[in-house]
Design an enzyme around this catalytic site. Structure first.
Site, PDB file in Angstrom:
ATOM      1  N   SER B  13     118.772  89.433  89.890  1.00 55.34           N
ATOM      2  CA  SER B  13     117.314  89.494  89.981  1.00 55.34           C
ATOM      3  C   SER B  13     116.756  88.084  89.782  1.00 55.34           C
ATOM      4  O   SER B  13     117.148  87.178  90.525  1.00 55.34           O
ATOM      5  CB  SER B  13     116.788  90.499  88.953  1.00 55.34           C
ATOM      6  OG  SER B  13     115.421  90.717  89.115  1.00 55.34           O
ATOM      7  N   HIS B  40     117.140  91.567  93.865  1.00 52.37           N
ATOM      8  CA  HIS B  40     115.743  92.024  93.802  1.00 52.37           C
ATOM      9  C   HIS B  40     114.860  91.001  94.507  1.00 52.37           C
ATOM     10  O   HIS B  40     114.982  89.810  94.258  1.00 52.37           O
ATOM     11  CB  HIS B  40     115.264  92.137  92.353  1.00 52.37           C
ATOM     12  CG  HIS B  40     115.906  93.265  91.611  1.00 52.37           C
ATOM     13  ND1 HIS B  40     115.792  93.408  90.259  1.00 52.37           N
ATOM     14  CD2 HIS B  40     116.663  94.305  92.027  1.00 52.37           C
ATOM     15  CE1 HIS B  40     116.454  94.494  89.863  1.00 52.37           C
ATOM     16  NE2 HIS B  40     116.993  95.057  90.932  1.00 52.37           N
ATOM     17  N   ASP B 133     118.129  96.885  85.394  1.00 50.63           N
ATOM     18  CA  ASP B 133     118.772  97.515  86.540  1.00 50.63           C
ATOM     19  C   ASP B 133     120.230  97.053  86.603  1.00 50.63           C
ATOM     20  O   ASP B 133     120.533  95.898  86.316  1.00 50.63           O
ATOM     21  CB  ASP B 133     118.033  97.110  87.822  1.00 50.63           C
ATOM     22  CG  ASP B 133     118.463  97.921  89.035  1.00 50.63           C
ATOM     23  OD1 ASP B 133     118.973  99.039  88.855  1.00 50.63           O
ATOM     24  OD2 ASP B 133     118.278  97.429  90.170  1.00 50.63           O
TER      25      ASP B 133
END
Lengths: 273, 199
Positions: B13, B40, B133
């Site tokens: 991310s 992401h 996540d």
């Protein structure tokens, strides 16, 4: 690839049960995403396994009707992927201009945002008066919502932005009226849209259309069912008609591509050969 | 895809593209592996991967389209705004299902589907990120016999993602960013020689 474990087998049996009992064929859906949705379902109803869910679906008469809405996916937005709508507006509609009457099939329309986006484009191009949009979905619950054409006011800001990004130049407020926290689309946007249930897995072609739009529906299907659906939609197109898929969907992995040519690559617009 | 091909799934991310550059540029050519990346990213982003990863020349870089066949020697990226799944039949799937951990694509979604289909062939790697996540995905990769790696949080731009993964107790190797590519090269070369030995 690892061998099937009991969970996998129970999952396949569940899909078979839904098909035999309720006539909805999810056996040809893409497994991984379908399974993730079904697992969420087990948690929500506190069920221990797919076999327990299967029991409920076979024995509880109203359960499946309520759950269909959650098994199918309802994500839709106005003017999603501005580059697609720009291509539709600038490249496809000028060609459709030459037809005296237009049939448009919007397959998998969910709650209708994209149907009305297309209706707005047609109005702005002066084509809507001669157009009929047949908007279909497998799920009758979403069709009721689509018919209403009422959306939360909170969504208006992003709808307006998406409309402008796609090349819309009028005030977007021309198209709705607000009451309390609901934005209601104006009746003239809805007047040439006909809603009906249609199942791409089991139903047949019902139309001769110049434009078929089916975006982000095929992703939920496996390749065989994608092939069936694309062949069905291609059959529903008149000579040199247009087929629009989602921007990460592609006909190039399908047998059905033999009857199509690429018209706009990034926008995933195909044309019948 | 050969039978012993490793499926390397990588989640990242905040700070991820920079970290991925380090990992991908350290890969030798002709490794028998499939690299699948969930970074992401803002959903309307349209990325030019060749420009982002100019040093990666031995592998083609591809943003996945729905039902695309999965092949060795390719680095695949989840398309912005879609969940990415590995399907049983040797191709990818996509969905617009609700975001998971406020993310779409979600690392958990990718890792879980890869683990369900490819079990012990999977290598799950979590890099830098400011969100949890991927932790559940790491758990699932480990449960089904795969190898799990987290970037050393000390070497990460954002340490939450690798820390959450390590907290699950399911991470096999905590590696500095620079050690990850050499680790993969050794692992895949070893597969290769033991496979040859078996013949």
């Amino acid at each position: 690839m690892t061998p099937l474990v009991p969970d996998d087998i129970e999952f396949e049996l569940l899909l078979e049960a839904i098909w035999q009992k309720h006539g909805y064929d999810f056996r040809q859906y893409a497994r991984s995403s379908l399974r993730r949705r079904m697992e969420a379902f087990l948690q929500k109803y506190n069920l221990a396994s797919f076999s327990h869910l299967q029991y409920r679906i076979l024995r509880d008469p109203s359960f499946f009707g309520r759950s269909l809405d959650e098994i199918t996916v309802r994500t839709t937005e106005m003017f999603r992927d501005s580059f697609f709508f720009t291509a539709l507006r600038n490249e496809v509609l000028p060609i459709l201009q030459t037809y005296p009457a237009l049939n448009i099939w919007h397959a998998g329309c969910s709650t209708g945002e994209e149907v009305y986006s297309v209706a707005i484009l047609l109005m702005e191009a002066g084509l809507y008066e001669r157009s009929t949009i047949y908007a279909t979905d497998i799920n009758p619950v979403v069709l009721e919502a689509a018919q209403e054409g009422r959306y939360p006011v909170a969504k208006i800001k992003e709808m307006t932005k998406a409309y402008q990004q796609s090349g819309g130049v009028l005030p977007f407020s021309n198209y709705y009226t607000c009451k309390d926290d609901v934005a209601k689309l104006n009746p003239e946007i809805k007047k040439n849209v006909v809603f009906s249930t249609h199942n791409l897995a089991t139903d047949e072609s019902f139309i001769d259309a110049q434009l078929v739009i089916c975006r982000n529906v095929l992703i939920y299907f496996d390749r065989n069912l994608q092939d069936r659906a694309v062949a069905l939609m291609t059959r529903s197109l008149s000579h040199r008609g247009f087929l629009c898929l989602g921007s990460k969907e592609s006909a190039s992995f399908l047998k059905a591509k033999v009857n199509l040519e690429v018209f706009a690559k990034d926008a995933k617009i195909y044309r019948k050969l | 895809m050969r039978k012993n091909t490793r499926i390397i799934v990588i989640g990242a991310s905040t700070g991820g593209l920079e970290a991925l550059r380090t990992v991908l540029s350290g890969l030798d050519r002709d490794l028998n592996g499939i690299f699948i990346i969930c970074q992401h990213i803002e959903r309307s982003a349209r990325l030019n991967y060749k420009m982002i990863f100019p040093d990666v020349q031995d592998y083609s870089l591809t943003e996945v389209e729905d039902k695309q066949p999965i092949e060795s020697g390719v680095v695949y990226f989840a398309p912005p705004g879609y969940h990415l799944y590995v399907e049983r039949l040797g191709y990818f799937g996509l969905s617009l299902d609700a975001p998971v951990n406020w993310s779409r694509p979600s690392i958990d979604v990718l890792f879980e589907s890869a683990a369900h289909v490819h079990g012990c062939q999977v290598v799950g790697i979590l890099l830098t990120g400011a969100n949890g996540d991927g932790a559940q995905g790491i758990r699932e990769v480990k449960r089904l016999g795969g190898i799990t790696i987290a970037q050393n949080p000390e070497s990460a731009v954002a340490d939450i993602m690798p820390r959450r993964a390590i907290e699950t107790g399911c991470v096999d190797h905590v590696l500095d960013l620079k050690e990850i590519a050499p680790f993969l090269v050794r692992l895949l070369r070893k597969d290769h020689s033991s496979h040859k030995g078996a013949l």
